[in-house]
Design a protein around this motif. Structure first.
Motif, PDB file in Angstrom:
ATOM      1  N   SER A  57      33.157  -8.963 -18.123  1.00  0.00           N
ATOM      2  CA  SER A  57      33.682  -9.407 -16.834  1.00  0.00           C
ATOM      3  C   SER A  57      35.204  -9.424 -16.880  1.00  0.00           C
ATOM      4  CB  SER A  57      33.148 -10.807 -16.508  1.00  0.00           C
ATOM      5  OG  SER A  57      33.480 -11.727 -17.530  1.00  0.00           O
ATOM      6  N   ALA A  60      37.725  -3.413 -15.486  1.00  0.00           N
ATOM      7  CA  ALA A  60      37.300  -2.431 -14.492  1.00  0.00           C
ATOM      8  C   ALA A  60      36.476  -1.317 -15.127  1.00  0.00           C
ATOM      9  CB  ALA A  60      38.509  -1.852 -13.769  1.00  0.00           C
ATOM     10  N   THR A  61      36.903  -0.837 -16.294  1.00  0.00           N
ATOM     11  CA  THR A  61      36.230   0.291 -16.941  1.00  0.00           C
ATOM     12  C   THR A  61      35.864  -0.058 -18.381  1.00  0.00           C
ATOM     13  OG1 THR A  61      38.248   1.295 -17.810  1.00  0.00           O
ATOM     14  CG2 THR A  61      37.604   1.891 -15.548  1.00  0.00           C
ATOM     15  N   ASP A  64      38.940   0.050 -20.561  1.00  0.00           N
ATOM     16  CA  ASP A  64      39.775  -1.159 -20.487  1.00  0.00           C
ATOM     17  C   ASP A  64      39.264  -2.212 -21.453  1.00  0.00           C
ATOM     18  OD1 ASP A  64      41.309   0.028 -18.536  1.00  0.00           O
ATOM     19  OD2 ASP A  64      40.257  -0.934 -16.869  1.00  0.00           O
ATOM     20  N   TYR A  65      37.953  -2.384 -21.496  1.00  0.00           N
ATOM     21  CA  TYR A  65      37.366  -3.377 -22.399  1.00  0.00           C
ATOM     22  C   TYR A  65      37.607  -2.978 -23.856  1.00  0.00           C
ATOM     23  CZ  TYR A  65      33.859  -5.881 -25.101  1.00  0.00           C
ATOM     24  OH  TYR A  65      33.226  -6.630 -26.063  1.00  0.00           O
ATOM     25  N   ASP A  90      36.504   6.047 -18.775  1.00  0.00           N
ATOM     26  CA  ASP A  90      36.783   5.742 -17.371  1.00  0.00           C
ATOM     27  C   ASP A  90      35.534   5.327 -16.598  1.00  0.00           C
ATOM     28  OD1 ASP A  90      35.546   8.184 -17.389  1.00  0.00           O
ATOM     29  OD2 ASP A  90      37.009   9.196 -16.100  1.00  0.00           O
ATOM     30  N   THR A  91      34.387   5.176 -17.269  1.00  0.00           N
ATOM     31  CA  THR A  91      33.163   4.741 -16.602  1.00  0.00           C
ATOM     32  C   THR A  91      33.320   3.302 -16.113  1.00  0.00           C
ATOM     33  OG1 THR A  91      31.809   6.141 -18.034  1.00  0.00           O
ATOM     34  CG2 THR A  91      30.681   4.345 -16.876  1.00  0.00           C
ATOM     35  N   PRO A  92      33.065   3.034 -14.821  1.00  0.00           N
ATOM     36  CA  PRO A  92      33.175   1.653 -14.321  1.00  0.00           C
ATOM     37  C   PRO A  92      32.162   0.737 -15.016  1.00  0.00           C
ATOM     38  CG  PRO A  92      33.127   3.231 -12.505  1.00  0.00           C
ATOM     39  CD  PRO A  92      32.760   3.994 -13.741  1.00  0.00           C
ATOM     40  N   VAL A  93      32.587  -0.456 -15.347  1.00  0.00           N
ATOM     41  CA  VAL A  93      31.685  -1.418 -15.985  1.00  0.00           C
ATOM     42  C   VAL A  93      30.493  -1.718 -15.079  1.00  0.00           C
ATOM     43  CG1 VAL A  93      31.483  -3.844 -16.705  1.00  0.00           C
ATOM     44  CG2 VAL A  93      33.453  -2.485 -17.438  1.00  0.00           C
ATOM     45  N   ALA A  94      30.742  -1.791 -13.772  1.00  0.00           N
ATOM     46  CA  ALA A  94      29.685  -2.178 -12.827  1.00  0.00           C
ATOM     47  C   ALA A  94      28.520  -1.203 -12.814  1.00  0.00           C
ATOM     48  CB  ALA A  94      30.276  -2.309 -11.424  1.00  0.00           C
ATOM     49  N   SER A  95      28.781   0.076 -13.066  1.00  0.00           N
ATOM     50  CA  SER A  95      27.715   1.074 -12.998  1.00  0.00           C
ATOM     51  C   SER A  95      27.253   1.549 -14.369  1.00  0.00           C
ATOM     52  CB  SER A  95      28.180   2.286 -12.174  1.00  0.00           C
ATOM     53  OG  SER A  95      29.295   2.916 -12.798  1.00  0.00           O
ATOM     54  N   LYS A 101      27.515   0.388 -22.321  1.00  0.00           N
ATOM     55  CA  LYS A 101      28.273  -0.831 -22.648  1.00  0.00           C
ATOM     56  C   LYS A 101      28.250  -1.086 -24.156  1.00  0.00           C
ATOM     57  CE  LYS A 101      27.466  -3.146 -18.201  1.00  0.00           C
ATOM     58  NZ  LYS A 101      26.774  -4.271 -17.522  1.00  0.00           N
TER      59      LYS A 101
END
Length: 414
Positions: A57, A60-61, A64-65, A90-95, A101
């Motif tokens: 949380s 964004a990507t 980034d994490y 660049d994969t969004p965390v949300a999707s 992950k």
């Protein structure tokens, strides 16, 4: 409890679900403070930790994490790890899928390059290619590591020492996981023999206390106190847990056709997961879905069971289906609610007028008694689900599924 990790150690940390492995690892990482005792890290040694369920949380990507603790200008480390693990930063965390992950969490640990790596269930949600990459990396690294995993083959191939956490006691063995079960059985046999000897001694002393206490009272009072101490020692011993009572009720027989998909397709934005897909599953079939992380295996399962609709094509379900779904995110468990409420407030398990009962395959049963079937003790019944280990959450979800008849079982990363 005292433990030491030396340079070059390749340690397996093993123990039953809920024994405290993840908590111990968090103490080693400095994330959780121990109630007493000291944690000492040698000067210049860095400790990296990959948790079982990384909290992404605020990012964004995935990139980034993974780069969140990397010094500025050294982002190439994440790119190198991402290339090896085969995920897109660049994969969004949300999707992102569970496997994507997990790859990002591994890339974060690898990019940080600590001298001691603490790795909690790294293969959860990983595909075969990523597991092979991880195994090669751990084989070649010069860093020490402690590894928690239910993947026996991985532990056999990688570890050279073993920590065994059992009922609050940590034992160390200077051999890897291979041969652990023999060591465990030998330890338990010696423990049982010592317990039997103690029981016999207590029985003999208790007989003496009844028959011979009247003579030489002063000396005998010391022996009585010794008997009380023996009884205290015996009562303080923690029993080993048994095996969970796991049994599915197949329920009514479904129709011959279970699921039929014709020409189905699904996409998220520009990413096409599948198209023109046909599948027919019949009663008695056992189907495995395999593929790299992020290709849409979980989405396909949700589509075939009617949880989400396809963008094109049709999915039809057979007659008299009773579906049980074991989902990889454990979304059917409320993390804030207690184990008790997760069962008694399930509409399919609730017993009208009895808030302490659950319906188990058509018969009411006390909720604590049912939880004990799955190796939860009474003290845990009122604890929140979020306090459970990953393995305990899996057991609780199985308890919910096994309480109801089912003739179609969907297992997503069980």
């Amino acid at each position: 409890m005292t433990l030491t990790c030396q340079p070059g150690d390749r340690l397996a940390l093993v123990g039953r679900n809920g024994s405290g492995k993840s908590t111990l690892m968090k103490v080693m990482a400095g994330i959780v403070e121990a109630d007493r005792g000291l944690r000492v890290v040698s000067p210049g040694v860095t400790v990296g930790y990959m948790e079982q369920d990384p909290d992404m949380s605020g990012f964004a990507t995935l990139g980034d994490y993974a780069a969140s603790r990397i010094p500025e200008g050294e982002g190439y480390r994440v790119e190198v790890a991402a290339e090896g693990l085969g995920f897109k930063p660049d994969t969004p965390v949300a999707s992102a899928s569970g496997g994507e992950k997990r790859r990002a969490a591994l890339a974060k640990l690898v990019a940080e390059a600590p001298e001691l790596m603490l790795i909690d269930e790294p293969t959860n949600h990983l595909d075969i290619a990523a597991i092979e990459w991880l195994e090669d990396f751990l084989n070649e690294t010069r860093a020490a590591y402690v590894l928690i995993s239910h993947d026996r083959a991985l532990l056999n191939r990688l570890t050279r020492q073993t920590f065994w956490l059992d009922r609050g006691v940590l034992r160390r063995r200077e051999l890897g996981f291979q041969g652990f079960e023999e060591w465990r059985e030998e330890t338990w046999e010696a423990e049982d023999e010592a317990r039997h000897k103690l029981d016999r001694k207590i029985k003999a002393e208790a007989r003496w206390a009844v028959e011979g206490i009247s003579a030489r009272r002063k000396r005998n009072q010391g022996r009585v106190r010794a008997l009380a101490a023996l009884r205290d020692e015996r009562s303080s011993q923690i029993r080993r847990k048994g095996t969970a009572l796991m049994e599915f009720d197949s329920g009514t027989t479904s129709g011959k056709k279970v699921i039929e998909a014709k020409g189905v397709g699904k996409a998220f934005g520009d990413k096409v997961l599948f198209q023109n897909f046909d599948l027919r599953i019949l009663r008695g079939d056992r189907v495995a879905f395999v593929g790299p992380n992020g290709v849409g295996k979980t989405t396909l399962l949700k589509m075939l069971t009617g949880e989400i609709a396809p963008d094109e094509g049709t999915v039809s379900l057979g007659t008299s289906l009773e579906i049980a779904v074991f989902d990889q995110t454990r979304a059917r468990l409320d993390p804030e609610a207690s184990l008790w409420n997760n069962l008694t407030q399930d509409p399919q398990m609730a017993v009208s007028g009895n808030s302490d009962q659950v319906m188990v395959r058509g018969n009411p049963k006390h909720v604590v008694a049912y939880l004990k079937d799955f190796l939860f003790d009474e003290a845990q019944a009122r604890a929140p689900v979020k306090s459970l280990s990953g393995g305990e959450k899996a057991r609780l979800l199985l308890a919910k599924l096994m309480a109801k008849p089912s003739n179609l079982l969907i297992l997503d990363e069980p």
